[in-house]
Design a protein around this motif. Structure first.
Motif, PDB file in Angstrom:
ATOM      1  N   GLY A 181       0.813  -1.206   0.000  1.00 49.48           N
ATOM      2  CA  GLY A 181       0.000   0.000   0.000  1.00 49.48           C
ATOM      3  C   GLY A 181       0.848   1.258   0.000  1.00 49.48           C
ATOM      4  N   ALA A 182       1.919   1.259   0.796  1.00 51.79           N
ATOM      5  CA  ALA A 182       2.803   2.421   0.865  1.00 51.79           C
ATOM      6  C   ALA A 182       3.466   2.685  -0.489  1.00 51.79           C
ATOM      7  CB  ALA A 182       3.863   2.213   1.940  1.00 51.79           C
ATOM      8  N   ASP A 183       3.807   1.615  -1.210  1.00 48.25           N
ATOM      9  CA  ASP A 183       4.407   1.775  -2.544  1.00 48.25           C
ATOM     10  C   ASP A 183       3.449   2.479  -3.497  1.00 48.25           C
ATOM     11  OD1 ASP A 183       6.680   0.509  -1.639  1.00 48.25           O
ATOM     12  OD2 ASP A 183       6.163  -1.442  -2.505  1.00 48.25           O
ATOM     13  N   ILE A 184       2.184   2.113  -3.438  1.00 46.76           N
ATOM     14  CA  ILE A 184       1.190   2.760  -4.309  1.00 46.76           C
ATOM     15  C   ILE A 184       0.984   4.212  -3.892  1.00 46.76           C
ATOM     16  CG2 ILE A 184      -1.223   2.747  -5.052  1.00 46.76           C
ATOM     17  CD1 ILE A 184       0.490   0.541  -6.294  1.00 46.76           C
ATOM     18  N   ALA A 185       1.046   4.485  -2.581  1.00 42.69           N
ATOM     19  CA  ALA A 185       0.894   5.866  -2.114  1.00 42.69           C
ATOM     20  C   ALA A 185       1.993   6.759  -2.707  1.00 42.69           C
ATOM     21  CB  ALA A 185       0.934   5.900  -0.591  1.00 42.69           C
ATOM     22  N   LYS A 186       3.218   6.256  -2.773  1.00 42.68           N
ATOM     23  CA  LYS A 186       4.312   7.031  -3.384  1.00 42.68           C
ATOM     24  C   LYS A 186       4.004   7.326  -4.847  1.00 42.68           C
ATOM     25  CE  LYS A 186       8.070   5.278  -0.453  1.00 42.68           C
ATOM     26  NZ  LYS A 186       9.335   4.485  -0.450  1.00 42.68           N
ATOM     27  N   LEU A 187       3.480   6.322  -5.539  1.00 47.79           N
ATOM     28  CA  LEU A 187       3.145   6.495  -6.948  1.00 47.79           C
ATOM     29  C   LEU A 187       2.036   7.542  -7.112  1.00 47.79           C
ATOM     30  CD1 LEU A 187       2.704   3.511  -9.418  1.00 47.79           C
ATOM     31  CD2 LEU A 187       1.273   5.551  -9.570  1.00 47.79           C
ATOM     32  N   LEU A 188       1.013   7.465  -6.262  1.00 51.88           N
ATOM     33  CA  LEU A 188      -0.086   8.426  -6.337  1.00 51.88           C
ATOM     34  C   LEU A 188       0.398   9.843  -6.056  1.00 51.88           C
ATOM     35  CD1 LEU A 188      -2.913   6.443  -4.465  1.00 51.88           C
ATOM     36  CD2 LEU A 188      -2.616   6.711  -6.940  1.00 51.88           C
ATOM     37  N   GLY A 189       1.337   9.961  -5.114  1.00 50.04           N
ATOM     38  CA  GLY A 189       1.849  11.276  -4.755  1.00 50.04           C
ATOM     39  C   GLY A 189       2.607  11.967  -5.871  1.00 50.04           C
ATOM     40  N   LYS A 190       3.115  11.185  -6.830  1.00 51.28           N
ATOM     41  CA  LYS A 190       3.890  11.749  -7.940  1.00 51.28           C
ATOM     42  C   LYS A 190       3.029  12.119  -9.136  1.00 51.28           C
ATOM     43  CE  LYS A 190       8.051   9.113  -6.700  1.00 51.28           C
ATOM     44  NZ  LYS A 190       8.967   8.014  -7.105  1.00 51.28           N
ATOM     45  N   LEU A 242      -2.666   4.746   3.485  1.00 53.47           N
ATOM     46  CA  LEU A 242      -2.911   5.852   4.413  1.00 53.47           C
ATOM     47  C   LEU A 242      -1.602   6.376   5.004  1.00 53.47           C
ATOM     48  CD1 LEU A 242      -4.845   7.618   6.104  1.00 53.47           C
ATOM     49  CD2 LEU A 242      -5.007   5.714   7.736  1.00 53.47           C
ATOM     50  N   LEU A 243      -0.772   5.489   5.501  1.00 55.74           N
ATOM     51  CA  LEU A 243       0.512   5.901   6.084  1.00 55.74           C
ATOM     52  C   LEU A 243       1.430   6.497   5.030  1.00 55.74           C
ATOM     53  CD1 LEU A 243       1.108   2.840   8.450  1.00 55.74           C
ATOM     54  CD2 LEU A 243       0.492   5.165   9.136  1.00 55.74           C
ATOM     55  N   GLY A 244       1.385   5.936   3.828  1.00 56.50           N
ATOM     56  CA  GLY A 244       2.225   6.459   2.748  1.00 56.50           C
ATOM     57  C   GLY A 244       1.817   7.849   2.316  1.00 56.50           C
ATOM     58  N   LEU A 245       0.516   8.105   2.268  1.00 55.57           N
ATOM     59  CA  LEU A 245       0.048   9.450   1.926  1.00 55.57           C
ATOM     60  C   LEU A 245       0.421  10.445   3.009  1.00 55.57           C
ATOM     61  CD1 LEU A 245      -3.525   8.676   0.483  1.00 55.57           C
ATOM     62  CD2 LEU A 245      -1.465   9.305  -0.803  1.00 55.57           C
ATOM     63  N   GLN A 246       0.265  10.032   4.263  1.00 55.56           N
ATOM     64  CA  GLN A 246       0.594  10.931   5.371  1.00 55.56           C
ATOM     65  C   GLN A 246       2.086  11.270   5.387  1.00 55.56           C
ATOM     66  OE1 GLN A 246      -1.035   8.645   8.605  1.00 55.56           O
ATOM     67  NE2 GLN A 246      -3.037   9.645   8.480  1.00 55.56           N
ATOM     68  N   ILE A 259       0.112  14.433   2.526  1.00 57.16           N
ATOM     69  CA  ILE A 259      -1.182  14.466   1.827  1.00 57.16           C
ATOM     70  C   ILE A 259      -2.248  14.091   2.840  1.00 57.16           C
ATOM     71  CG2 ILE A 259      -2.571  13.464  -0.024  1.00 57.16           C
ATOM     72  CD1 ILE A 259       0.067  12.923  -1.528  1.00 57.16           C
ATOM     73  N   ALA A 260      -3.137  15.005   3.144  1.00 55.82           N
ATOM     74  CA  ALA A 260      -4.088  14.831   4.246  1.00 55.82           C
ATOM     75  C   ALA A 260      -5.292  13.990   3.825  1.00 55.82           C
ATOM     76  CB  ALA A 260      -4.564  16.198   4.746  1.00 55.82           C
ATOM     77  N   VAL A 261      -5.615  13.042   4.675  1.00 55.95           N
ATOM     78  CA  VAL A 261      -6.824  12.209   4.528  1.00 55.95           C
ATOM     79  C   VAL A 261      -7.766  12.570   5.678  1.00 55.95           C
ATOM     80  CG1 VAL A 261      -7.736   9.848   4.537  1.00 55.95           C
ATOM     81  CG2 VAL A 261      -5.512  10.324   3.447  1.00 55.95           C
ATOM     82  N   PRO A 262      -9.000  12.998   5.390  1.00 55.33           N
ATOM     83  CA  PRO A 262      -9.689  13.014   4.092  1.00 55.33           C
ATOM     84  C   PRO A 262      -9.711  14.383   3.419  1.00 55.33           C
ATOM     85  CG  PRO A 262     -11.294  13.305   5.820  1.00 55.33           C
ATOM     86  CD  PRO A 262      -9.948  13.238   6.507  1.00 55.33           C
ATOM     87  N   VAL A 278      -9.019   2.200  14.649  1.00 51.12           N
ATOM     88  CA  VAL A 278      -8.139   3.009  15.509  1.00 51.12           C
ATOM     89  C   VAL A 278      -7.018   3.678  14.718  1.00 51.12           C
ATOM     90  CG1 VAL A 278      -8.640   1.675  17.583  1.00 51.12           C
ATOM     91  CG2 VAL A 278      -6.752   0.967  16.112  1.00 51.12           C
ATOM     92  N   SER A 279      -7.049   3.598  13.389  1.00 49.86           N
ATOM     93  CA  SER A 279      -6.067   4.332  12.596  1.00 49.86           C
ATOM     94  C   SER A 279      -6.360   5.826  12.710  1.00 49.86           C
ATOM     95  CB  SER A 279      -6.114   3.873  11.127  1.00 49.86           C
ATOM     96  OG  SER A 279      -7.392   4.156  10.555  1.00 49.86           O
ATOM     97  N   VAL A 280      -5.447   6.655  12.206  1.00 51.58           N
ATOM     98  CA  VAL A 280      -5.645   8.108  12.268  1.00 51.58           C
ATOM     99  C   VAL A 280      -5.606   8.661  10.843  1.00 51.58           C
ATOM    100  CG1 VAL A 280      -4.792  10.290  13.186  1.00 51.58           C
ATOM    101  CG2 VAL A 280      -4.547   8.189  14.541  1.00 51.58           C
TER     102      VAL A 280
END
Length: 336
Positions: free
Chosen positions: A229-238, A258-262, A266-269, A285-287
């Motif tokens: 998931g974190a790998d995809i977050a990096k891709l989305l961020g670019k 979620l952790l990768g975007l943070q 990049i703020a969720v939501p 219990v995630s943030v």
């Protein structure tokens, strides 16, 4: 110099029978169906068992009763909380039926699944519980030849030759997409695990394709892990044009995204809404807490255990059973 005493030989059925002054058959009845044994005889045999510290082996019981009283469960992995919850409920309910559980992992490989299914049959499994509806020919041949009671879980298909007890994976994914569409999101990234040899993921993707969504869906495949998931977050961020929502077909992947975007600020939501599928305990219990589609895996384990136990006892094939998924809205989604 004193010699170390050798351990005594483990007591067997004949030793118990001799000590109690009864036949081996009577001891066997005490072990397998004590309700049919007279009270005084039962007490004598139980006293002999206690005195000799006799522990009956499963093999001995099987020889005398014709039953091993265990079933096998084949799951892709134990490294996922959703399977842990399912197996916990399954084992708990099987014990109510005086059945034990042996678990084997398949690494999502049909070939490994067929090999391990044969191993479970070879050691006397009275039934099998498997994940998903797609299996290789060797597995189907094994079930057909042995006529072994076998139930499919995590999948609902009323037309499958084997009874299925599970949820509609296509509908579960559509619940998540409907929620994002209702919030006005139009550019949605869909993140999912490998589709090869995973009919649950394929069904979820098919459900999304069949949904009357007027926006754009872009799919990303990754490993079902936080790192995936974190790998995809990096891709989305670019991306020059970022999605306004991410729909993950697994909460494990969603938490990684979620952790990768943070990590990229990049703020969720506020900037991107997020929704998952599974409703794992960690999602609450995630943030922020993750909006997710709850899959009734504990209920599925209980229903599968009851159905398999009845099938073993009565030889009546259970009917397929659809369990309903439901959306749990939390703070990871907001109107776009």
């Amino acid at each position: 110099m004193r010699k170390a005493s050798l351990p005594k030989k483990r007591a067997n059925l004949r030793d118990v029978a001799k000590a109690a002054g009864v036949s081996v058959a009577t001891v066997s009845r005490v072990l397998n169906d004590p309700t049919v044994v007279k009270k005084d005889t039962l007490e004598k045999v139980q006293a002999a068992i206690a005195e000799l510290k006799f522990v009956p082996s499963a093999a001995a019981r099987a020889i005398n009763s014709g039953r091993t009283k265990f079933v096998g469960a084949l799951v892709p992995t134990l490294d996922n909380a959703i399977f842990a919850r399912f197996l916990a409920a399954l084992e708990r309910k099987l014990s109510d039926h005086q059945l034990s559980l042996i678990v084997a992992t398949t690494d999502s490989s049909p070939d490994i699944e067929a090999e391990k299914a044969k191993s479970l049959v070879d050691i006397g499994a009275e039934g099998l519980i498997v994940t998903g509806a797609t299996h290789n020919p060797a597995f189907h041949d094994l079930i057909e030849r042995t006529m072994l009671p076998t139930i499919i879980t995590s999948f609902f298909d009323a037309g499958n030759p084997l009874p299925t007890i599970g949820y509609d994976n296509a509908s579960a994914a559509q619940l998540a997409l409907q929620h994002l569409a209702d919030l006005g999101h139009q550019n949605i990234a869909v993140v999912h695990g490998p589709v090869h040899d995973n009919d649950r993921t394929r069904e979820r993707l098919a459900g999304l394709r069949a949904f009357p969504f007027t926006g754009e869906l872009t799919t990303f495949e990754t490993q079902i892990s936080h790192q995936g998931g974190a790998d995809i977050a990096k891709l989305l961020g670019k991306l020059d044009t970022k999605p306004d929502a991410v729909l993950c077909l697994s909460d494990v992947v969603a938490l990684g995204v979620l952790l990768g975007l943070q990590a990229q600020k990049i703020a969720v939501p506020d900037q991107i809404s997020m929704v998952g599928v599974d409703d794992l305990p960690t999602s609450a219990v995630s943030v922020p807490p993750l909006t997710s589609v709850h899959l009734p895996v504990s209920q599925m384990g209980e229903r599968a255990a009851d159905a398999l136990a009845r099938w073993i006892t009565t030889q009546q094939v259970p009917k397929p059973e659809r369990l309903e998924a439901r959306l749990v809205v939390r703070n990871s989604t907001k109107r776009g």
